[in-house]
Design an enzyme around this catalytic site. Structure first.
Site, PDB file in Angstrom:
ATOM      1  N   SER A 140       8.905   0.691   0.585  1.00 12.37           N
ATOM      2  CA  SER A 140       8.969   1.338   1.640  1.00 12.37           C
ATOM      3  C   SER A 140      10.008   1.590   2.801  1.00 12.37           C
ATOM      4  CB  SER A 140       7.499   1.491   2.269  1.00 12.37           C
ATOM      5  OG  SER A 140       7.257   2.144   3.552  1.00 12.37           O
ATOM      6  N   TYR A 153       2.765  -5.285   7.539  1.00 11.07           N
ATOM      7  CA  TYR A 153       3.428  -5.164   6.454  1.00 11.07           C
ATOM      8  C   TYR A 153       5.141  -3.903   6.011  1.00 11.07           C
ATOM      9  CZ  TYR A 153       3.992  -0.258   3.069  1.00 11.07           C
ATOM     10  OH  TYR A 153       4.158   1.152   2.198  1.00 11.07           O
ATOM     11  N   LYS A 157       6.685  -5.508   2.431  1.00 10.52           N
ATOM     12  CA  LYS A 157       8.125  -4.223   2.737  1.00 10.52           C
ATOM     13  C   LYS A 157       9.926  -5.167   2.130  1.00 10.52           C
ATOM     14  CE  LYS A 157       4.928  -1.617  -0.384  1.00 10.52           C
ATOM     15  NZ  LYS A 157       4.978  -1.174  -1.561  1.00 10.52           N
ATOM     16  N   PHE A 190      -3.055   6.282   0.875  1.00 10.80           N
ATOM     17  CA  PHE A 190      -2.085   4.825   1.986  1.00 10.80           C
ATOM     18  C   PHE A 190      -3.359   5.133   3.294  1.00 10.80           C
ATOM     19  CE2 PHE A 190       0.785   3.704   4.494  1.00 10.80           C
ATOM     20  CZ  PHE A 190       0.916   2.619   4.530  1.00 10.80           C
TER      21      PHE A 190
END
Length: 252
Positions: A140, A153, A157, A190
């Site tokens: 990402s 997050y 990632k 998402f």
């Protein structure tokens, strides 16, 4: 001989779109996920529309033993995996670090990072034995720059970004390609997952510009997988035209 691709997290979004794109390109497909009915529907669509074989692996990517058992128990027609796409992942919660839910952090790390490691570790021995194969990790843009409210997050990632680079180095002697696709804003489930079912908040993320679609990302992943054996696209960041990075977006 048809090639076989294994796609984790194939019940929706990028995973579902990739399964359809690879099937249309003539690959036999292995799809994994936790929502069995969706996997069964996708399997039916793929076999009917594209005339390739499709095999379901129904398990939770966070379960190490389940990952190992799923790969060990593959039927002969699917035992050779040419391309592994580590797509399973997601974001849960969007809060400041001090307000974030630790359970959300653990879910993100278990799914995005540990799940990727478990399934890759189970698949890679056969690629090493053949000295051939391709692992594509779906990272990402959140793994490239940190942003406000991103903490857990971002951590997950960023780990995928580091893992991809390390895997690429460690697997060099075995002629195994390792790639990362790092998407920016794409309209899938998402945001709905991230905002825990709040449709209004999820929809607001995509207003004022044209986001990417799951099909856009699937096309790019197929392109990466379709390069000649001596060519490896190591890292590819892709965003909508309206997005410059993880925190700069132009909305009208």
């Amino acid at each position: 001989m048809k090639k076989t691709v294994l796609i984790t997290g194939a019940t929706a979004g990028f995973g579902k779109a990739m399964a359809e794109k690879f099937a249309a390109a003539g690959y036999n497909v292995i799809i994994t996920g936790r929502r069995l009915e969706r996997l069964q529907q996708l399997q039916s669509n793929i076999t009917e529309q594209y005339g390739v074989q499709c095999h379901i692996l129904h398990f939770d990517i966070r379960d190490r033993a389940a990952c190992e058992a799923a790969i060990a128990g593959l039927p002969a027609d699917f035992a050779r995996i040419d391309v592994l796409i580590n797509n399973a992942g997601g974001a849960w919660g969007r809060d400041r670090f001090n307000d974030a839910n630790i359970d959300d952090w653990e879910t993100m790390l278990d799914t995005n990072v540990k799940g990727l490691m478990y399934i890759s570790k189970a698949v890679v021995p056969q690629m090493i034995e053949r000295k051939e194969g391709h692992i594509i990790n779906i990272g990402s843009i959140a793994g490239k720059e940190a942003y406000e409210f991103g903490n857990g997050y971002n951590a997950a990632k960023f780990a995928v970004d580091g893992l991809t680079k390390a895997m690429r180095i460690d697997l060099l002697p075995y002629n195994i390609r390792v790639s990362q696709i790092a998407p920016g804003a794409a309209e899938t489930e998402f945001s709905l997952v991230r905002f825990k079912g709040d449709e209004e908040k999820a929809a607001a993320i995509y207003k004022g510009y044209t986001p990417m679609t799951a099909e856009n990302i699937a096309d790019i992943v197929l392109f990466v997988a379709s390069q000649p054996p001596h060519v490896c696209i190591n890292d590819l960041v892709v965003t909508p035209t309206a997005q410059a990075n993880s925190y700069n977006m132009y909305k009208q």
